[in-house]
Design a protein around this motif. Structure first.
Motif, PDB file in Angstrom:
ATOM      1  N   SER A  44     -23.897  27.587 -39.170  1.00 18.67           N
ATOM      2  CA  SER A  44     -25.358  27.658 -39.009  1.00 18.67           C
ATOM      3  C   SER A  44     -25.867  29.094 -39.050  1.00 18.67           C
ATOM      4  O   SER A  44     -27.060  29.330 -39.271  1.00 18.67           O
ATOM      5  CB  SER A  44     -25.769  27.000 -37.684  1.00 18.67           C
ATOM      6  OG  SER A  44     -25.223  27.696 -36.580  1.00 18.67           O
ATOM      7  N   ASN A 111     -26.942  33.186 -25.991  1.00 19.06           N
ATOM      8  CA  ASN A 111     -26.926  31.760 -26.323  1.00 19.06           C
ATOM      9  C   ASN A 111     -25.505  31.248 -26.153  1.00 19.06           C
ATOM     10  O   ASN A 111     -24.574  32.030 -25.933  1.00 19.06           O
ATOM     11  CB  ASN A 111     -27.427  31.528 -27.753  1.00 19.06           C
ATOM     12  CG  ASN A 111     -26.435  32.016 -28.790  1.00 19.06           C
ATOM     13  OD1 ASN A 111     -25.597  31.263 -29.282  1.00 19.06           O
ATOM     14  ND2 ASN A 111     -26.507  33.313 -29.133  1.00 19.06           N
ATOM     15  N   ARG A 113     -24.123  28.948 -28.497  1.00 15.56           N
ATOM     16  CA  ARG A 113     -23.791  28.249 -29.743  1.00 15.56           C
ATOM     17  C   ARG A 113     -22.356  28.550 -30.169  1.00 15.56           C
ATOM     18  O   ARG A 113     -21.868  29.679 -30.026  1.00 15.56           O
ATOM     19  CB  ARG A 113     -24.744  28.668 -30.855  1.00 15.56           C
ATOM     20  CG  ARG A 113     -26.184  28.233 -30.628  1.00 15.56           C
ATOM     21  CD  ARG A 113     -27.136  28.979 -31.547  1.00 15.56           C
ATOM     22  NE  ARG A 113     -26.882  28.713 -32.959  1.00 15.56           N
ATOM     23  CZ  ARG A 113     -27.486  29.368 -33.953  1.00 15.56           C
ATOM     24  NH1 ARG A 113     -28.351  30.335 -33.681  1.00 15.56           N
ATOM     25  NH2 ARG A 113     -27.213  29.075 -35.206  1.00 15.56           N
ATOM     26  N   GLN A 114     -21.702  27.528 -30.686  1.00 15.93           N
ATOM     27  CA  GLN A 114     -20.354  27.733 -31.202  1.00 15.93           C
ATOM     28  C   GLN A 114     -20.390  28.719 -32.364  1.00 15.93           C
ATOM     29  O   GLN A 114     -21.268  28.665 -33.220  1.00 15.93           O
ATOM     30  CB  GLN A 114     -19.753  26.415 -31.676  1.00 15.93           C
ATOM     31  CG  GLN A 114     -18.319  26.558 -32.180  1.00 15.93           C
ATOM     32  CD  GLN A 114     -17.744  25.255 -32.696  1.00 15.93           C
ATOM     33  OE1 GLN A 114     -18.389  24.218 -32.650  1.00 15.93           O
ATOM     34  NE2 GLN A 114     -16.522  25.300 -33.204  1.00 15.93           N
ATOM     35  N   ARG A 116     -20.815  31.977 -32.141  1.00 18.91           N
ATOM     36  CA  ARG A 116     -21.716  33.119 -31.963  1.00 18.91           C
ATOM     37  C   ARG A 116     -20.957  34.448 -32.018  1.00 18.91           C
ATOM     38  O   ARG A 116     -21.476  35.435 -32.559  1.00 18.91           O
ATOM     39  CB  ARG A 116     -22.499  32.995 -30.659  1.00 18.91           C
ATOM     40  CG  ARG A 116     -21.646  32.982 -29.402  1.00 18.91           C
ATOM     41  CD  ARG A 116     -22.460  32.634 -28.162  1.00 18.91           C
ATOM     42  NE  ARG A 116     -21.635  32.632 -26.953  1.00 18.91           N
ATOM     43  CZ  ARG A 116     -20.851  31.632 -26.580  1.00 18.91           C
ATOM     44  NH1 ARG A 116     -20.782  30.535 -27.322  1.00 18.91           N
ATOM     45  NH2 ARG A 116     -20.153  31.706 -25.464  1.00 18.91           N
TER      46      ARG A 116
END
Length: 554
Positions: A44, A111, A113-114, A116
């Motif tokens: 992402s 954050n 998030r995986q 990061r």
């Protein structure tokens, strides 16, 4: 008439000259990095990183300008008032703003998030290929975040400014700023890396203790990035034990803090960035952590900055490889392109393999940092980070010189990017602990966490399955540590760190990389004759063309 005269006096045609590579997307042309991001679950983040890489590819000129027009120290204003102001060229601010705008300063901490940490590493690695100086204050700011998060009152004041993506270059009190940068002040004239030899003192203004005000008096021989809005400074409290203090450029009452810059360092490289010598004339500071725990507090910060050194050196070598390979594909000598000549292909293939190992290891370290609550992952963070810093940063010094040689005299000129990469390379090997300090830290970490070390070896042994040479090397490392007396092991520290890093790189590539890469890495790095000089490899049986195309597509 004037044009004709000039044509008549023209002495030669300029041919067979290859310009430096620029104006390209740094991420989209980097297969090892793209694959590593996918493995880390950071897909992402890739579109944003790709857009950023496109912008970076157009910014090589800014990197040149920032290093040509170096920072200038202004101690006093026109009426004699002390200001301790450092003036930077607009190119520096433009590059620093790009990095901040991308959110990379605080990405690992703002954050959950995986991927990061992998995404941050990619951005850092990419920016450093264009200009590395701006990454010094960015590194220290990022590394200060986990330390400051443990100080609730201070964190409440600073959080929004640390995670902000709005770059603010103004030299004004922290309360007035949109974003801030944090620096470090550890070493002194008499001690260097031996921080316990420091003489700078901290005296409580009122009640002593965590979160309270102290007066700092003394000096720092290397005060990194003095234009930062605050620094974490090591100073001794009344009982002689070191504490760690938050020392801002401005006092809470809006007056300039008594941190007096003596001069800027005239450095070999990293010239776009300012480093300085300072004196503290009863400067305002706030104690972080418990009294007497200053070194563990600042070392926590250093654990993070050392990872940045690894990633930064990997980026420097990556850009040196790209420039060398691009040049070799365009330059002709003795009737052939350089890239067609077998000996040059061996050099370029060796550099490409080094790049593959660097990316694999730095991304595995990021996995450890992202999941440090797990014991084995924490072991990768604590044990493998100093080992990687020792090897990757030190190799960058040698191999940027080798890449420069591909360009010959064109590489040696001081206004070209290869000379700048070469001058930049040593800083990461020296900063935050030189090679010997890193090797000692590896052995100390193994001594403190032997179960973590053997968990790393167990993981490597599992992932080495199917490659007998790797299985044997991992077992040899286990035997080296378990059978060598500690008094003898210290003298073997460099050998241990080197073998540990190469085994880890080889196993990671065996597990994840295309067969042509993995097999070439194992064949070269486990060759007893490898390493005496770059390019001294046996390319028979290696798919050199596949390695070079993967390194940077033609």
């Amino acid at each position: 008439m004037e044009t004709n005269a000039m044509e008549a006096w023209q002495t030669h045609e300029i041919a067979n000259q290859v310009d430096e590579r620029r104006d390209y997307n740094l991420l989209d042309t980097d297969a090892p990095l793209l694959e590593a991001l996918q493995r880390a679950g950071a897909e992402s983040f890739v579109p944003g990183l790709s857009r950023y890489s496109e912008e970076l590819g157009r910014s090589f000129g800014l990197g040149e300008q920032a290093n040509e027009h170096t920072p200038e120290l202004q101690l006093f204003d026109k009426r004699g008032r002390r200001v301790d102001f450092i003036d930077f060229h607009p190119s520096w601010h433009a590059l620093a703003a790009m990095y901040r705008r991308q959110g990379l300063v605080s990405l690992p901490f703002d954050n959950d998030r995986q991927g990061r940490w992998a995404a941050w590493a990619a951005g850092f690695y990419l920016q450093g290929q264009v200009e590395a100086g701006v990454l010094c204050p960015a590194t220290m700011t990022q590394a200060a975040i986990p330390v400051l998060q443990k100080e609730p009152a201070l964190w409440a004041q600073l959080q929004d400014k640390l995670v902000s993506t709005d770059y603010d270059e103004r030299d004004v009190p922290i309360a007035q700023k949109r974003s801030i940068l944090i620096g470090m002040g550890m070493t002194e004239k008499q001690g260097g890396s031996d921080v316990r030899a420091n003489t700078t003192t901290a005296t409580p203004v009122g009640e002593a203790g965590r979160g309270n005000e102290y007066r700092i008096r003394g000096h720092k021989w290397f005060f990194s990035a003095p234009m930062c809005d605050a620094h974490l400074v090591v100073a001794k409290t009344g009982d002689g034990s070191p504490g760690c203090f938050f020392v801002p450029r401005w006092r809470p009452d809006g007056t300039k803090n008594a941190v007096h810059i003596q001069r800027l360092k005239n450095k070999l490289g990293n010239r776009s960035n300012s480093s300085s010598e300072v004196e503290f004339h009863d400067a305002y500071g706030v104690l972080l952590g418990e009294p007497g725990r200053g070194i563990p507090t600042i070392i926590e910060m250093a654990t993070y900055t050392r990872l940045n050194c690894v990633v930064g050196s990997a980026g420097i070598l990556r850009q040196a490889l790209v420039q060398a390979l691009s040049y070799a594909r365009g330059r002709r000598a003795f009737g052939h392109l350089l890239v067609e000549q077998p000996l040059m292909r061996a050099v370029l293939a060796d550099l490409a393999l080094e790049n593959e190992g660097n990316v694999a290891l730095m991304m595995r370290l990021c996995e450890g940092y992202e999941n440090q609550h797990e014991p084995t992952q924490r072991a990768w963070m604590r044990i493998m980070t100093p080992a990687a810093k020792f090897w990757v940063c030190k190799r960058a010094v040698e191999l940027t010189g080798e890449a420069m040689e591909v360009l010959g005299g064109n590489g040696y000129i001081d206004d070209g990017i290869m000379a700048r990469l070469f001058r930049e390379a040593p800083v990461n090997s020296i900063w935050e602990g030189s090679g010997n300090v890193m090797c000692l830290d590896v052995m100390r970490a193994i001594g403190r966490e032997p179960e973590g070390f053997f968990a790393i070896l167990d993981e490597l042994a599992r992932d080495a399955a199917g490659e007998p040479r790797l299985v044997a090397e991992v077992q040899a490392l286990r035997e080296l540590v378990t059978t060598t007396p500690p008094a003898e092991l210290e003298a073997l520290g460099r050998r241990l760190a080197e073998r540990l890093v190469l085994a880890a790189m080889a196993v990671l590539l065996h597990r994840d990389a295309p067969p042509a890469v993995a097999q070439a890495f194992v064949a070269t790095r486990l060759d007893a004759r490898w390493g005496r000089v770059a390019g001294g490899i046996d390319t028979r049986g290696l798919d050199v063309e596949a390695l070079l195309q993967r390194a940077f597509p033609a």
